[in-house]
Design a protein around this motif. Structure first.
Motif, PDB file in Angstrom:
ATOM      1  N   TRP A  44      -2.841  -3.705  -2.205  1.00 33.26           N
ATOM      2  CA  TRP A  44      -2.100  -3.899  -3.458  1.00 33.26           C
ATOM      3  C   TRP A  44      -1.705  -5.352  -3.528  1.00 33.26           C
ATOM      4  O   TRP A  44      -1.249  -5.927  -2.533  1.00 33.26           O
ATOM      5  N   VAL A  45      -1.882  -5.961  -4.710  1.00 31.17           N
ATOM      6  CA  VAL A  45      -1.530  -7.373  -4.872  1.00 31.17           C
ATOM      7  C   VAL A  45      -0.795  -7.595  -6.190  1.00 31.17           C
ATOM      8  O   VAL A  45      -0.987  -6.871  -7.161  1.00 31.17           O
ATOM      9  N   ASP A  46       0.056  -8.590  -6.185  1.00 30.61           N
ATOM     10  CA  ASP A  46       0.693  -9.100  -7.388  1.00 30.61           C
ATOM     11  C   ASP A  46       0.698 -10.610  -7.254  1.00 30.61           C
ATOM     12  O   ASP A  46       1.541 -11.180  -6.560  1.00 30.61           O
ATOM     13  N   ASP A  47      -0.274 -11.251  -7.874  1.00 32.24           N
ATOM     14  CA  ASP A  47      -0.415 -12.701  -7.755  1.00 32.24           C
ATOM     15  C   ASP A  47       0.701 -13.424  -8.501  1.00 32.24           C
ATOM     16  O   ASP A  47       1.053 -14.544  -8.171  1.00 32.24           O
ATOM     17  N   ALA A  86       1.485  -9.103  -1.322  1.00 26.00           N
ATOM     18  CA  ALA A  86       0.381  -8.184  -1.067  1.00 26.00           C
ATOM     19  C   ALA A  86       0.782  -7.222   0.037  1.00 26.00           C
ATOM     20  O   ALA A  86       1.555  -7.569   0.942  1.00 26.00           O
ATOM     21  N   GLY A  87       0.255  -6.022  -0.063  1.00 26.52           N
ATOM     22  CA  GLY A  87       0.465  -5.009   0.965  1.00 26.52           C
ATOM     23  C   GLY A  87      -0.849  -4.291   1.207  1.00 26.52           C
ATOM     24  O   GLY A  87      -1.744  -4.332   0.369  1.00 26.52           O
ATOM     25  N   ARG A  88      -0.941  -3.655   2.354  1.00 21.10           N
ATOM     26  CA  ARG A  88      -2.186  -2.963   2.697  1.00 21.10           C
ATOM     27  C   ARG A  88      -1.899  -1.598   3.281  1.00 21.10           C
ATOM     28  O   ARG A  88      -0.842  -1.355   3.828  1.00 21.10           O
ATOM     29  N   GLU A  89      -2.879  -0.695   3.118  1.00 16.98           N
ATOM     30  CA  GLU A  89      -2.808   0.629   3.722  1.00 16.98           C
ATOM     31  C   GLU A  89      -4.113   0.889   4.445  1.00 16.98           C
ATOM     32  O   GLU A  89      -5.198   0.742   3.864  1.00 16.98           O
ATOM     33  N   CYS A  90      -4.017   1.270   5.699  1.00 15.17           N
ATOM     34  CA  CYS A  90      -5.199   1.548   6.506  1.00 15.17           C
ATOM     35  C   CYS A  90      -5.924   2.767   5.938  1.00 15.17           C
ATOM     36  O   CYS A  90      -5.304   3.800   5.662  1.00 15.17           O
ATOM     37  N   ASP A 147       5.396 -12.786   3.632  1.00 15.13           N
ATOM     38  CA  ASP A 147       6.774 -12.494   3.218  1.00 15.13           C
ATOM     39  C   ASP A 147       6.834 -11.562   2.004  1.00 15.13           C
ATOM     40  O   ASP A 147       7.823 -11.533   1.285  1.00 15.13           O
ATOM     41  N   SER A 148       5.815 -10.769   1.802  1.00 21.61           N
ATOM     42  CA  SER A 148       5.722  -9.900   0.629  1.00 21.61           C
ATOM     43  C   SER A 148       6.862  -8.897   0.508  1.00 21.61           C
ATOM     44  O   SER A 148       7.276  -8.553  -0.607  1.00 21.61           O
ATOM     45  N   ALA A 149       7.375  -8.423   1.609  1.00 23.04           N
ATOM     46  CA  ALA A 149       8.458  -7.437   1.559  1.00 23.04           C
ATOM     47  C   ALA A 149       9.674  -7.979   0.820  1.00 23.04           C
ATOM     48  O   ALA A 149      10.409  -7.223   0.188  1.00 23.04           O
ATOM     49  N   GLU A 150       9.860  -9.296   0.867  1.00 21.41           N
ATOM     50  CA  GLU A 150      11.030  -9.919   0.252  1.00 21.41           C
ATOM     51  C   GLU A 150      11.020  -9.847  -1.275  1.00 21.41           C
ATOM     52  O   GLU A 150      12.070  -9.902  -1.906  1.00 21.41           O
ATOM     53  N   VAL A 151       9.846  -9.748  -1.877  1.00 20.55           N
ATOM     54  CA  VAL A 151       9.752  -9.730  -3.347  1.00 20.55           C
ATOM     55  C   VAL A 151       9.143  -8.446  -3.888  1.00 20.55           C
ATOM     56  O   VAL A 151       8.982  -8.300  -5.095  1.00 20.55           O
ATOM     57  N   TRP A 152       8.808  -7.510  -3.013  1.00 21.64           N
ATOM     58  CA  TRP A 152       8.079  -6.306  -3.415  1.00 21.64           C
ATOM     59  C   TRP A 152       8.807  -5.510  -4.489  1.00 21.64           C
ATOM     60  O   TRP A 152       8.184  -4.969  -5.399  1.00 21.64           O
ATOM     61  N   GLN A 153      10.125  -5.405  -4.423  1.00 17.98           N
ATOM     62  CA  GLN A 153      10.893  -4.614  -5.390  1.00 17.98           C
ATOM     63  C   GLN A 153      10.764  -5.155  -6.809  1.00 17.98           C
ATOM     64  O   GLN A 153      10.809  -4.395  -7.776  1.00 17.98           O
ATOM     65  N   GLU A 154      10.615  -6.476  -6.947  1.00 19.22           N
ATOM     66  CA  GLU A 154      10.473  -7.080  -8.275  1.00 19.22           C
ATOM     67  C   GLU A 154       9.023  -7.125  -8.745  1.00 19.22           C
ATOM     68  O   GLU A 154       8.748  -7.421  -9.895  1.00 19.22           O
ATOM     69  N   ALA A 155       8.110  -6.876  -7.852  1.00 21.59           N
ATOM     70  CA  ALA A 155       6.680  -7.011  -8.150  1.00 21.59           C
ATOM     71  C   ALA A 155       6.129  -5.803  -8.900  1.00 21.59           C
ATOM     72  O   ALA A 155       6.746  -4.731  -8.926  1.00 21.59           O
ATOM     73  N   GLU A 156       4.986  -6.009  -9.498  1.00 16.48           N
ATOM     74  CA  GLU A 156       4.225  -4.939 -10.132  1.00 16.48           C
ATOM     75  C   GLU A 156       2.809  -4.957  -9.549  1.00 16.48           C
ATOM     76  O   GLU A 156       1.848  -5.318 -10.233  1.00 16.48           O
ATOM     77  N   ARG A 158     -18.093  -2.111   0.266  1.00 12.05           N
ATOM     78  CA  ARG A 158     -19.221  -1.485  -0.429  1.00 12.05           C
ATOM     79  C   ARG A 158     -20.363  -2.477  -0.629  1.00 12.05           C
ATOM     80  O   ARG A 158     -21.498  -2.199  -0.285  1.00 12.05           O
ATOM     81  N   ASP A 159     -20.050  -3.659  -1.188  1.00 10.50           N
ATOM     82  CA  ASP A 159     -21.127  -4.607  -1.481  1.00 10.50           C
ATOM     83  C   ASP A 159     -21.019  -5.938  -0.739  1.00 10.50           C
ATOM     84  O   ASP A 159     -21.891  -6.783  -0.871  1.00 10.50           O
ATOM     85  N   GLY A 160     -19.972  -6.141   0.041  1.00  6.68           N
ATOM     86  CA  GLY A 160     -19.838  -7.350   0.846  1.00  6.68           C
ATOM     87  C   GLY A 160     -19.306  -8.568   0.113  1.00  6.68           C
ATOM     88  O   GLY A 160     -19.188  -9.632   0.707  1.00  6.68           O
ATOM     89  N   ALA A 161     -18.979  -8.429  -1.165  1.00  4.75           N
ATOM     90  CA  ALA A 161     -18.472  -9.573  -1.935  1.00  4.75           C
ATOM     91  C   ALA A 161     -17.086  -9.963  -1.427  1.00  4.75           C
ATOM     92  O   ALA A 161     -16.245  -9.117  -1.162  1.00  4.75           O
ATOM     93  N   SER A 162     -16.860 -11.269  -1.303  1.00  3.73           N
ATOM     94  CA  SER A 162     -15.582 -11.794  -0.849  1.00  3.73           C
ATOM     95  C   SER A 162     -14.897 -12.557  -1.960  1.00  3.73           C
ATOM     96  O   SER A 162     -15.556 -13.189  -2.790  1.00  3.73           O
ATOM     97  N   GLY A 163     -13.576 -12.525  -1.964  1.00  4.07           N
ATOM     98  CA  GLY A 163     -12.825 -13.273  -2.960  1.00  4.07           C
ATOM     99  C   GLY A 163     -11.370 -13.401  -2.578  1.00  4.07           C
ATOM    100  O   GLY A 163     -10.880 -12.713  -1.683  1.00  4.07           O
ATOM    101  N   VAL A 164     -10.687 -14.310  -3.274  1.00  7.29           N
ATOM    102  CA  VAL A 164      -9.251 -14.484  -3.107  1.00  7.29           C
ATOM    103  C   VAL A 164      -8.568 -13.595  -4.135  1.00  7.29           C
ATOM    104  O   VAL A 164      -8.873 -13.665  -5.323  1.00  7.29           O
ATOM    105  N   TYR A 165      -7.656 -12.772  -3.685  1.00  2.45           N
ATOM    106  CA  TYR A 165      -6.983 -11.823  -4.566  1.00  2.45           C
ATOM    107  C   TYR A 165      -5.533 -12.202  -4.833  1.00  2.45           C
ATOM    108  O   TYR A 165      -4.944 -11.711  -5.789  1.00  2.45           O
ATOM    109  N   ALA A 166      -4.949 -13.057  -4.007  1.00  4.68           N
ATOM    110  CA  ALA A 166      -3.570 -13.515  -4.237  1.00  4.68           C
ATOM    111  C   ALA A 166      -3.315 -14.745  -3.389  1.00  4.68           C
ATOM    112  O   ALA A 166      -3.885 -14.893  -2.307  1.00  4.68           O
ATOM    113  N   ASP A 167      -2.491 -15.636  -3.903  1.00  5.93           N
ATOM    114  CA  ASP A 167      -1.992 -16.739  -3.086  1.00  5.93           C
ATOM    115  C   ASP A 167      -0.665 -17.211  -3.652  1.00  5.93           C
ATOM    116  O   ASP A 167      -0.393 -17.049  -4.835  1.00  5.93           O
ATOM    117  N   TRP A 168       0.173 -17.709  -2.765  1.00  4.52           N
ATOM    118  CA  TRP A 168       1.488 -18.158  -3.189  1.00  4.52           C
ATOM    119  C   TRP A 168       2.003 -19.253  -2.266  1.00  4.52           C
ATOM    120  O   TRP A 168       1.612 -19.350  -1.113  1.00  4.52           O
TER     121      TRP A 168
END
Length: 140
Positions: free
Chosen positions: A46-49, A54-58, A69-78, A116-126
């Protein structure tokens, strides 16, 4: 952990190259995400740029973790579930920490490689605008 241990740790060559390019070849430490619970390396992410988080689930054991430091802003994020253009939503995940001259973290960049297809990309940065930042390097 020193930079030699971090550089490319648990990160595929494709995702590492993507993250280095995104960091415009600034000094970075790369860290691949590995589930602490089961050692898995496939995640739903999950990301909110806008908020910079960002957070992840195995995929295997469903253990969740925040990145940097995502936990610090997660409550305000969408946050939304990251999705590859191919429709895949399971990823190898890694974080690039861009460093200042004194070794502090200045930017956090989250990169994903679709399983699935091996494509790489940047999904969030701060930007990180506080110190100290050593704790961020452990939150992957």
């Amino acid at each position: 952990m020193d930079a030699d241990q971090w550089e490319g740790a648990a990160v595929s060559a494709e995702l590492a190259a993507c993250l280095r390019e995104a960091a415009e070849y600034r000094p970075v430490l790369l860290a691949g995400c590995v589930c602490e619970g089961c050692g898995g390396r496939a995640f739903t992410v999950w990301v909110d740029d806008t908020q910079g988080c960002a957070g992840r689930e195995c995929v295997r054991c469903e253990e969740r973790a925040f990145l940097a430091d995502s936990a610090e802003v997660w409550q305000e994020a969408e946050p939304g579930v990251a999705e590859c253009p191919c429709g895949g939503d399971e990823f190898e995940a890694a974080v690039a920490f861009s460093l200042t001259a004194d070794g502090s973290v200045r930017w956090v960049t989250v990169g994903l490689r679709c399983l699935r297809d091996g494509a790489s990309g940047v999904y969030a940065d701060w930007k990180i605008d506080y110190a100290p930042t050593d704790h961020l390097l452990r939150a992957v």
